[in-house]
Structure formats: structure tokens, C-alpha cells
Design a protein around this motif. Structure first.
Motif, PDB file in Angstrom:
ATOM      1  N   VAL A  72       0.303  -4.635   4.014  1.00 19.90           N
ATOM      2  CA  VAL A  72      -1.009  -4.631   4.932  1.00 19.90           C
ATOM      3  C   VAL A  72      -0.686  -5.211   6.427  1.00 19.90           C
ATOM      4  CG1 VAL A  72      -3.149  -5.849   5.251  1.00 19.90           C
ATOM      5  CG2 VAL A  72      -2.801  -4.764   2.843  1.00 19.90           C
ATOM      6  N   ARG A  73       0.319  -6.422   6.388  1.00 19.04           N
ATOM      7  CA  ARG A  73       0.595  -6.848   7.794  1.00 19.04           C
ATOM      8  C   ARG A  73       1.322  -5.701   8.614  1.00 19.04           C
ATOM      9  NH1 ARG A  73       1.766 -12.174   8.217  1.00 19.04           N
ATOM     10  NH2 ARG A  73       2.415 -12.111   5.898  1.00 19.04           N
ATOM     11  N   ASP A  74       2.388  -4.955   8.072  1.00 17.55           N
ATOM     12  CA  ASP A  74       2.868  -3.886   8.691  1.00 17.55           C
ATOM     13  C   ASP A  74       1.928  -2.948   9.245  1.00 17.55           C
ATOM     14  OD1 ASP A  74       5.374  -5.306   8.391  1.00 17.55           O
ATOM     15  OD2 ASP A  74       6.213  -4.179   6.955  1.00 17.55           O
ATOM     16  N   LEU A  75       0.782  -2.481   8.246  1.00 16.77           N
ATOM     17  CA  LEU A  75      -0.139  -1.502   8.625  1.00 16.77           C
ATOM     18  C   LEU A  75      -0.985  -1.803   9.744  1.00 16.77           C
ATOM     19  CD1 LEU A  75      -1.090  -0.105   4.951  1.00 16.77           C
ATOM     20  CD2 LEU A  75       0.097   1.125   6.778  1.00 16.77           C
ATOM     21  N   ILE A  76      -1.455  -3.119   9.578  1.00 20.57           N
ATOM     22  CA  ILE A  76      -2.349  -3.626  11.048  1.00 20.57           C
ATOM     23  C   ILE A  76      -1.505  -3.676  12.067  1.00 20.57           C
ATOM     24  CG2 ILE A  76      -3.230  -5.803  11.664  1.00 20.57           C
ATOM     25  CD1 ILE A  76      -4.107  -6.625   9.034  1.00 20.57           C
ATOM     26  N   GLU A  77      -0.203  -4.075  12.295  1.00 20.72           N
ATOM     27  CA  GLU A  77       0.678  -3.949  13.363  1.00 20.72           C
ATOM     28  C   GLU A  77       0.877  -2.406  13.530  1.00 20.72           C
ATOM     29  OE1 GLU A  77       3.167  -5.812  16.223  1.00 20.72           O
ATOM     30  OE2 GLU A  77       1.995  -6.812  14.994  1.00 20.72           O
ATOM     31  N   THR A  78       0.970  -1.468  12.692  1.00 18.26           N
ATOM     32  CA  THR A  78       1.138  -0.030  13.300  1.00 18.26           C
ATOM     33  C   THR A  78      -0.252   0.577  13.736  1.00 18.26           C
ATOM     34  OG1 THR A  78       3.035   0.222  11.595  1.00 18.26           O
ATOM     35  CG2 THR A  78       2.059   2.026  12.547  1.00 18.26           C
ATOM     36  N   VAL A 118       0.911  -1.169  -0.065  1.00 15.42           N
ATOM     37  CA  VAL A 118       0.183   0.178   0.099  1.00 15.42           C
ATOM     38  C   VAL A 118       0.846   1.286   0.075  1.00 15.42           C
ATOM     39  CG1 VAL A 118      -1.791   1.146   1.247  1.00 15.42           C
ATOM     40  CG2 VAL A 118      -2.031  -1.077   1.332  1.00 15.42           C
ATOM     41  N   ARG A 119       0.501   2.048  -1.127  1.00 20.17           N
ATOM     42  CA  ARG A 119       1.425   3.471  -1.021  1.00 20.17           C
ATOM     43  C   ARG A 119       0.652   4.398  -0.243  1.00 20.17           C
ATOM     44  NH1 ARG A 119       0.883   8.342  -2.984  1.00 20.17           N
ATOM     45  NH2 ARG A 119       2.854   9.280  -3.695  1.00 20.17           N
ATOM     46  N   ILE A 120       1.597   5.055   0.488  1.00 25.56           N
ATOM     47  CA  ILE A 120       1.110   6.353   1.631  1.00 25.56           C
ATOM     48  C   ILE A 120       1.741   7.483   0.999  1.00 25.56           C
ATOM     49  CG2 ILE A 120       0.620   6.908   3.675  1.00 25.56           C
ATOM     50  CD1 ILE A 120       0.787   3.837   4.649  1.00 25.56           C
TER      51      ILE A 120
END
Length: 383
Positions: free
Chosen positions: A173-179, A145-147
């Protein structure tokens, strides 16, 4: 040990749990006959949310507990019912509490059917929606995912520093959920929300899973702007522009916006509905076994709110949770929450929800109430 709400001393410790007393909340009510309570049950709309006319609050109907709160469940320990009631009655402001034994057959609540502002508690529904999409094969945890700067939001968003320094970032997506969950990062959460299909996708998940009285708002930017009385502009995401624009509003405008939000929160949810959803998550009936295990692991790594519910549990207990905190106005906070799953040393699990819709109590006093609730659950475990 003494605590003080609004400058007044409150009493101390009883049977191993902190009991806050000496100031009766405006939330305290007169007990009603059971038949009258049933007549006042909240009405569900087509999306499963409690519906009330805009601008009108959902009224309290929860009396002092005298047995099981929710039909279909067994009787909670009598002492725990009384303890929770006394804690709830003594705390200043509108407060909702719900406890459900996950590995058992009972639940209890105070103001359990009313809508309370969720704030960052709603990040849980975003992540659940994403993981459901993963289970259905529509997304993957490794999806990128680009931000960019155009995606920045307001308030707590540590990820924004990377975006500003690098121009844009790409995360899984995995890292975004964690964050989003463990650090309650608003930018990570809104990025997940955009990727899964926006607010309507989350509302569709809530409806599909029949989660009941849980609303999902319009996303962080619109939610916070509306609560403050502002119309969102992307420039508000830069520096302290949002706070500056909010401070420039007439006091009456800010108060009216806050009153409207509290009366009918667009992100409102009932404590009992959240406790039920946590129970279903723990029992593995919301997601696949793999996604269930993954999400519980993430919730167990939550960094926010270490002095809320978690701090009231004795050594040997485990806690996975999500916090939520709203805006302040005139010393009042709109939404101060913690929800989670507590696991006793013997493996028995409890869903615990404490939501403060509006309170002027000090932050230490708020945390003391939450600790008292979780401490009481632990004290009555096995009784």
C-alpha cells in the motif's frame, strides 16, 4: 513578457506577478448584493456534496471581492483580493480560484463554491481514505496488493508496463500511494481504491470528515468512459483501444457526453472546499500525526505539474501538491487543475487551489495563470 489566449496578445507584468489581461472570460459576472449571494448558497445533500438537477450547471455567484469571502474568516490583503479577481476575470473559460491562509484567519475565492471537474485531484481523497483506514487499524502500509491485467485502466498508468511484462505484480500500500500521488498513476490509484473498499468507502470518508462540496466519482475507468460517451469495456485498457473507440463515436455523441460531464461533474469539487480540506490536513485534524506527516511528505515529492502553481513561487518557498488533467475535445480541456500547500520561508502556510473547468487557452497560458496566482500569494505574504 506577453502571453496569448486564443491567438490574442495579453498584457504583461504588474508588481512582481504576471497579470493576464485583454480577454474577458465568460466566467465574469455582475456583482450582487451580499444578501442575494447568501440566498444563492449551494445546497448540501446527505453526503455533503453540492446537489443540482442532472444536466444543469451550478451557477456562479461570486462577485468582485470587497472583503472576506467566507464567513468566519478575517480580511485577506486588499491588494491580493484585487489581483486574484483580475487574473480570474481575464482568463478564458470557467475557472475557480481559492486561497486560504492556513496559519491565520482569512480566505478568498472566485467561483469558490461551484463544482469543477477534479480528475486526478481526486487521488488525494483515495489516499486520505486509505490512511484513515490505516489510522483505524483496518489496513497497514505494508499490506500487499495484487494487480493483474484485469485491473488495468486508461491513460497515464506507467505501472501497466510491469503488469503486462510480468503477468501480475504485488505491491505494498505504501508503494501504491507513492506511485499514485507522485506519478499520478491511474492504475496504482484504482488499486488503492479497490483495496480500501471502492468509491463508497471514499465517499464515506468525505462525509465522516464533513469535507463539504467534494464528490467522488465511480473510478477511473467508468469516469473516463462516461466522459467520452463510451460504455466501459476492459479491452479499452489495451494499447490505444480506448482512444480508437472514442474517435469512432459520432461527434454529437462525444459532445453531448462532454457537455453533461461539465454541467454536473460526477467527480466535481469546489475550490473553497478543497482549500479547506488542505488546511485541515496541514493543521493535522484529518489524520493521525504520523499519517499527516507521511502524506505531506508524499505530496512534497509530486513529479507532475512542475510548471503549474509550483513554478510561480519564489526561491525559499516549498510546495506540496496534486494535479489533475481531463480529456480534450475540439481544443477544449475538461479539467486542468493544481491544488496544494505553499510554505513561506518563515513557515507560514497557504492552501492554493486553481481549477479550470473548461478552457481553450493554450497549456503555457494555463500554467502562466497558475504561476501568477501563486506568485501573487507570495508577493502579498506578510502584508
Amino acid at each position: 513578457m506577453k502571453f496569448s489566449f486564443s491567438g490574442r496578445p495579453l498584457l504583461a507584468v504588474s508588481m512582481g506577478a504576471t497579470v493576464l489581461a485583454g480577454c474577458v472570460s465568460s466566467a465574469a459576472i455582475v456583482p450582487q448584493p451580499r444578501a442575494q449571494q447568501q440566498q444563492q448558497q449551494a445546497v448540501r445533500g446527505p453526503a455533503g456534496a453540492v446537489t443540482v438537477p442532472i444536466g444543469q450547471p451550478v451557477r456562479s455567484q461570486m462577485p468582485r471581492p470587497s472583503g472576506p469571502v467566507d464567513p468566519g474568516f478575517g480580511r485577506a490583503p486588499a491588494g491580493l483580493n484585487d489581483r486574484i479577481f483580475e487574473l480570474w476575470r481575464a482568463f478564458p473559460g470557467k475557472t475557480g480560484i481559492a486561497v486560504q491562509r492556513i496559519d491565520g484567519e482569512w480566505s478568498l475565492s472566485q467561483r469558490g463554491a461551484e463544482l469543477f471537474p477534479q480528475q486526478s485531484v481526486s487521488k488525494l481523497w483515495v489516499t486520505l481514505s486509505v490512511l484513515d483506514a490505516v489510522d483505524q487499524g483496518r489496513m497497514t502500509l505494508d499490506q500487499r496488493v495484487r494487480i493483474g491485467p484485469e485491473d488495468l485502466v486508461v491513460f497515464h498508468q506507467p505501472l501497466a508496463a510491469r503488469v503486462r511484462s510480468e503477468g501480475s505484480v504485488t505491491m505494498s500500500v505504501r508503494d501504491l500511494i507513492e506511485t499514485a500521488i507522485t506519478h499520478s498513476d491511474n492504475l496504482a490509484n484504482d488499486s488503492l481504491l479497490r483495496t480500501v473498499g471502492g468509491p463508497n468507502a471514499v465517499r464515506a470518508f468525505i462525509t465522516k470528515k464533513d469535507l463539504g462540496s467534494i464528490r467522488f466519482g465511480p473510478g477511473e475507468r467508468l469516469l473516463q468512459a462516461g466522459t467520452a460517451g463510451l460504455t466501459w469495456q476492459q479491452s479499452y485498457s489495451v494499447g490505444r483501444n480506448f482512444e480508437g473507440a472514442r474517435a469512432a463515436l459520432p461527434a454529437a455523441t462525444r459532445q453531448a457526453a462532454m457537455n453533461n460531464y461539465l454541467a454536473n461533474p460526477v467527480d466535481g469539487a469546489s475550490p473553497s472546499a478543497i482549500a479547506s480540506a488542505l488546511t485541515r490536513l496541514a493543521r493535522g485534524t484529518l489524520l493521525s500525526p504520523k499519517s499527516t506527516e507521511y502524506l505531506q511528505g508524499v505530496l512534497g515529492r509530486t513529479k507532475s505539474g512542475p510548471r503549474r502553481l509550483k513554478a510561480g513561487l519564489p526561491p525559499g518557498w516549498q510546495f506540496m501538491h496534486k494535479t489533475g488533467t481531463g480529456q480534450n475535445l475540439g481544443g477544449m480541456t475538461a479539467g486542468y487543475n493544481d491544488i496544494g500547500i505553499a510554505t513561506a520561508p518563515d513557515g507560514t502556510r497557504y492552501a492554493i487551489v486553481v481549477m479550470m473547468g473548461s478552457t481553450t487557452a493554450s497549456i503555457p497560458a494555463r500554467m502562466a495563470l497558475m504561476q501568477s496566482v501563486s506568485s501573487a500569494v507570495a508577493e502579498y505574504h506578510g502584508k
